[in-house]
Design a protein around this motif. Structure first.
Motif, PDB file in Angstrom:
ATOM      1  N   ASP A   1       0.825  -1.203   0.000  1.00  0.00           N
ATOM      2  CA  ASP A   1       0.000   0.000   0.000  1.00  0.00           C
ATOM      3  C   ASP A   1       0.863   1.258   0.000  1.00  0.00           C
ATOM      4  O   ASP A   1       2.037   1.235   0.389  1.00  0.00           O
ATOM      5  N   GLU A   2       0.260   2.346  -0.419  1.00  0.00           N
ATOM      6  CA  GLU A   2       0.960   3.635  -0.425  1.00  0.00           C
ATOM      7  C   GLU A   2       1.364   3.998   0.995  1.00  0.00           C
ATOM      8  O   GLU A   2       0.598   3.820   1.950  1.00  0.00           O
ATOM      9  N   ARG A   3       2.583   4.514   1.152  1.00  0.00           N
ATOM     10  CA  ARG A   3       3.104   4.835   2.472  1.00  0.00           C
ATOM     11  C   ARG A   3       2.691   6.238   2.899  1.00  0.00           C
ATOM     12  O   ARG A   3       2.744   7.169   2.099  1.00  0.00           O
ATOM     13  N   SER A   4       2.327   6.373   4.156  1.00  0.00           N
ATOM     14  CA  SER A   4       1.957   7.693   4.674  1.00  0.00           C
ATOM     15  C   SER A   4       3.194   8.487   5.075  1.00  0.00           C
ATOM     16  O   SER A   4       3.224   9.716   4.944  1.00  0.00           O
ATOM     17  N   THR A   5       4.210   7.818   5.586  1.00  0.00           N
ATOM     18  CA  THR A   5       5.479   8.457   5.941  1.00  0.00           C
ATOM     19  C   THR A   5       6.602   7.491   5.594  1.00  0.00           C
ATOM     20  O   THR A   5       6.388   6.277   5.493  1.00  0.00           O
ATOM     21  N   VAL A   6       7.798   8.030   5.434  1.00  0.00           N
ATOM     22  CA  VAL A   6       8.971   7.197   5.156  1.00  0.00           C
ATOM     23  C   VAL A   6      10.170   7.798   5.867  1.00  0.00           C
ATOM     24  O   VAL A   6      10.488   8.980   5.685  1.00  0.00           O
ATOM     25  N   LEU A   7      10.838   6.999   6.685  1.00  0.00           N
ATOM     26  CA  LEU A   7      12.102   7.408   7.284  1.00  0.00           C
ATOM     27  C   LEU A   7      13.215   6.858   6.412  1.00  0.00           C
ATOM     28  O   LEU A   7      13.372   5.646   6.280  1.00  0.00           O
ATOM     29  N   ARG A   8      13.979   7.784   5.792  1.00  0.00           N
ATOM     30  CA  ARG A   8      15.035   7.392   4.860  1.00  0.00           C
ATOM     31  C   ARG A   8      16.394   7.862   5.371  1.00  0.00           C
ATOM     32  O   ARG A   8      16.484   8.780   6.174  1.00  0.00           O
ATOM     33  N   ARG A   9      17.415   7.214   4.870  1.00  0.00           N
ATOM     34  CA  ARG A   9      18.778   7.679   5.099  1.00  0.00           C
ATOM     35  C   ARG A   9      19.618   7.249   3.910  1.00  0.00           C
ATOM     36  O   ARG A   9      19.220   6.384   3.132  1.00  0.00           O
ATOM     37  N   THR A  10      20.773   7.891   3.782  1.00  0.00           N
ATOM     38  CA  THR A  10      21.763   7.471   2.801  1.00  0.00           C
ATOM     39  C   THR A  10      23.056   7.168   3.538  1.00  0.00           C
ATOM     40  O   THR A  10      23.240   7.548   4.700  1.00  0.00           O
ATOM     41  N   ALA A  11      23.977   6.472   2.866  1.00  0.00           N
ATOM     42  CA  ALA A  11      25.235   6.120   3.524  1.00  0.00           C
ATOM     43  C   ALA A  11      26.019   7.369   3.911  1.00  0.00           C
ATOM     44  O   ALA A  11      26.654   7.428   4.956  1.00  0.00           O
ATOM     45  N   ASP A  12      25.966   8.385   3.053  1.00  0.00           N
ATOM     46  CA  ASP A  12      26.590   9.673   3.354  1.00  0.00           C
ATOM     47  C   ASP A  12      25.868  10.735   2.535  1.00  0.00           C
ATOM     48  O   ASP A  12      24.902  10.447   1.824  1.00  0.00           O
TER      49      ASP A  12
END
Length: 358
Positions: free
Chosen positions: A98-109
């Motif tokens: 399902d479509e996400r209401s929020t997303v916690l993202r990160r990148t390596a740098d």
């Protein structure tokens, strides 16, 4: 030479069709009977899911072929079909994300273009920071705040090891951001923290060794999260290597429930994530951070095109400078946050999310 009297024609020749000539269709099953579930664990191509948020109805699922390489992470709401009994050695299939209401993202740098989704659909981010051993780092908290604001999560600062240092000094760094601060040291009651988690899906993040797993074990005694010690050089040791969502039921604190606390409420969820040492924000823009504050969002509508909201000398006409009172203080705090994350990550050493050191 004698030959058979039978005559042959093309009907006697059998031609096996090749793979490229077999009829194919793009029609996929609708799976109207798919049950709604939440992903609570991921492990080597298998996903643990709970049906209808019931922690006692858990199934193991694989990703259906029609989903291809669609990422499925902890917190995702999915549709599952197949054997949903949850019995040992049974396997369901995830057929819809399902479509996400929020997303916690990160990148390596800060230069890495590849975004890693840490948790989906969490509405809160609990930033766990020790007041000592290892020493607190404002840089990590600032980066976690930026990720929360950009992802649509409400951040909460949780300070541990309050028996080793006074929390007021560190908490003062974030006063103008109106960031809720909770103290959850070893000897502190968890009533306020439990109230903040009640009814929410909350992701927990923190540097290794800050006491995150200890905190989870206090909240959920049967979680049995591994607990490690801080190394002799001030670096934490990774004790959680996989993100996992844990059901937080009222009254499950190791301390007895307070008298007259009322009937048990709905199940809440906390997502314990691996300890981290770097938090890249290549995906975050200044606008996403400013947009988290209603008064600042309205103000930057008057900023000139291309304004980075960092103020003079880069942005001499930034509208944030014309604010007054609490809005101005908040704007300046956000500007400090933007400058801090623009300076690069504050890290102990470059370790990927969830990697376990030697």
């Amino acid at each position: 030479m004698n030959r058979s009297a039978r005559s042959y024609d093309e009907s006697d020749v059998r031609i096996r069709p090749g793979k490229g000539t077999r009829p194919r269709t793009k029609t996929r099953p609708a799976h109207d009977d798919a049950q709604t579930a939440m992903v609570v664990a991921v492990d080597r191509g298998r996903w643990g899911c709970v049906i209808d948020d019931d922690p006692d109805h858990r199934v193991t699922a694989m990703r259906a072929r029609e989903l291809g390489r669609t990422p499925v992470v902890v917190g995702d709401r999915v549709g599952v079909v197949g054997d949903l009994s949850g019995r040992p050695d049974t396997l369901a299939r995830i057929v819809r994300v399902d479509e996400r209401s929020t997303v916690l993202r990160r990148t390596a740098d800060d230069t890495d273009p590849y975004e890693r989704i840490v948790v989906a659909n969490a509405d809160q981010l609990l930033i766990v920071t020790a007041l000592a051993d290892p020493p607190p780092r404002t840089g990590f908290v600032e980066r976690a705040l930026a990720a929360a604001y950009a992802g649509g999560l409400t951040p909460i600062l949780c300070l541990t090891k309050s028996d080793l240092a006074d929390p007021s000094g560190f908490a003062a760094h974030f006063a103008d951001l109106e960031l809720p601060v909770l103290v959850a040291g070893r000897d502190d009651p968890l009533d306020d923290l439990r109230a903040a988690l009640d009814g929410h899906l909350t992701a927990l993040i923190g540097h290794s060794g800050v006491g995150k797993s200890t905190l989870v074990n206090r909240l959920i005694p049967d979680a049995d999260r591994a607990v490690g010690r801080v190394s002799g050089i001030g670096k934490g040791r990774h004790t959680s290597t996989q993100s996992v969502a844990l059901a937080l039921k009222p009254g499950t604190d190791a301390r007895p429930a307070a008298a007259g606390s009322g009937p048990a409420g709905p199940t809440s969820w906390v997502v314990d994530t691996p300890g981290i040492r770097s938090f890249g924000l290549a995906h975050v823009t200044p606008e996403e951070i400013v947009d988290a504050f209603g008064d600042l969002r309205a103000a930057i509508g008057d900023c000139p095109r291309g304004c980075t909201h960092l103020g003079p000398p880069a942005d001499p006409e930034c509208a944030l400078d014309r604010l007054t009172g609490s809005s101005h203080r908040r704007a300046m705090a956000v500007r400090e946050l933007l400058n801090a994350i623009g300076a690069g990550p504050e890290v102990i050493e470059a370790v990927s999310y969830g990697d376990v050191p030697d």
